[in-house]
Scaffold this active site. Structure first.
Site, mmCIF file in Angstrom:
data_model
loop_
_atom_site.group_PDB
_atom_site.id
_atom_site.type_symbol
_atom_site.label_atom_id
_atom_site.label_comp_id
_atom_site.label_asym_id
_atom_site.label_seq_id
_atom_site.Cartn_x
_atom_site.Cartn_y
_atom_site.Cartn_z
ATOM 1 N N ASP A 1 0.855 -1.183 0.000
ATOM 2 C CA ASP A 1 0.000 0.000 0.000
ATOM 3 C C ASP A 1 0.896 1.240 0.000
ATOM 4 O O ASP A 1 2.099 1.159 0.286
ATOM 5 C CB ASP A 1 -0.891 -0.034 1.244
ATOM 6 N N ASP B 1 -0.240 5.314 0.890
ATOM 7 C CA ASP B 1 -0.467 6.273 1.977
ATOM 8 C C ASP B 1 -0.579 5.578 3.327
ATOM 9 O O ASP B 1 -1.386 4.670 3.513
ATOM 10 C CB ASP B 1 -1.743 7.076 1.728
ATOM 11 N N ASP C 1 -1.887 -0.677 5.919
ATOM 12 C CA ASP C 1 -2.227 -0.069 7.209
ATOM 13 C C ASP C 1 -3.713 0.184 7.422
ATOM 14 O O ASP C 1 -4.123 0.578 8.514
ATOM 15 C CB ASP C 1 -1.499 1.271 7.362
#
Length: 271
Positions: A13, A15, A214
């Site tokens: 991922d 951001d 996240d």
């Protein structure tokens, strides 16, 4: 047990994982990116971002030419050497951005749901929301198979909105900062499995996979990985997997790119 030796694929991922959620800094991860590049280990970016945004970031990170997963799996950008694959250079899953926008506009007008999409505002507003430059913010509006929005209604209305989308063959997905609407058949997990199968077909051996994320929208991706790093994030919902065997899942103490580095250190440096 596994090592940095091939065949290995790393799915990440952006951001809040490889990039800092606020500054977009990635320097803490730079040494590992260099080491993986030297070992010819593909780092495949996976994000809710558009392919235009991700191609820009891919070049900045020194990962150009590799496949990537955009718009939460609704778009797969193929590797440069995969020109013989049908659909090159991109494979798009499900209905288009324009069709989704029409559905959302109808729901807003007829059922009075409150939300603001990226299509409703200009690049200056998106730059203010995200901290991006205006030129980078303009790339966020180049969706091909999803719509990004800010929800401005109650939790009860959100449940109703989600149900209506599901009835129409769409899904409502939470990202690190925004919400995303895309075809129900699309997903980071589906896209990752397709890429894994393609590498297996080309090499004759299934690669070992490591995923890092996240946010809640990363859970499907991490579920299909052999090993997973859950980077400490800002999202209150967090990431919860069905199988959190410590032998295959590591939760970091640090956030963003420092957590990304911590995860790589955990799985590789001790081996």
């Amino acid at each position: 047990m596994f090592s940095i030796q091939q065949p290995l694929l790393v799915f990440s991922d952006l951001d809040g994982t490889l990039l800092d959620s606020h500054s977009y800094d990635w320097q803490p991860a730079a040494p590992w990116l260099s080491r993986l590049r030297e070992a010819n280990v593909p780092v495949i970016l996976c994000s809710s971002k558009t392919s235009a945004e991700m191609l820009y970031l891919q070049k900045m990170l020194g990962l150009q030419g590799l496949p990537l997963i955009a718009e939460n799996g609704a778009v797969i950008q193929l590797a440069e050497q995969w020109q013989e694959i049908d659909g090159f250079p991109r494979i798009i899953s499900g209905i288009s951005h324009g069709e989704i926008s029409q559905v959302l506009n109808t729901l807003r007008e007829k059922e009075h749901f409150k939300f603001t999409t990226f299509d409703d505002v200009d690049d200056a507003t998106i730059a203010e929301w995200t901290g991006l430059s205006r030129s980078q913010a303009a790339l966020t509006q180049l969706h091909e198979a999803s719509v990004t929005l800010i929800w401005r209604d109650s939790d009860e209305r959100m449940a109703q909105f989600t149900a209506r989308l599901n009835e129409l063959g769409l899904q409502f997905m939470q990202g690190a900062r925004f919400w995303h609407v895309l075809d129900a058949s699309a997903g980071k997990d589906q896209a990752a499995n397709w890429i894994i199968a393609t590498y297996q077909q080309l090499s004759g051996k299934r690669p070992t996979t490591l995923g890092l994320g996240d946010g809640p929208n990363d859970a499907p991706l991490l579920e299909v990985m052999d090993y997973a790093v859950i980077v400490k994030g800002l999202n209150r919902e967090g990431v919860h997997l069905h199988d959190e065997d410590p032998a295959r899942v590591w939760r970091t103490q640090r956030e963003g790119p420092e957590g990304w580095r911590e995860g790589l250190d955990h799985f590789f440096s001790a081996r």
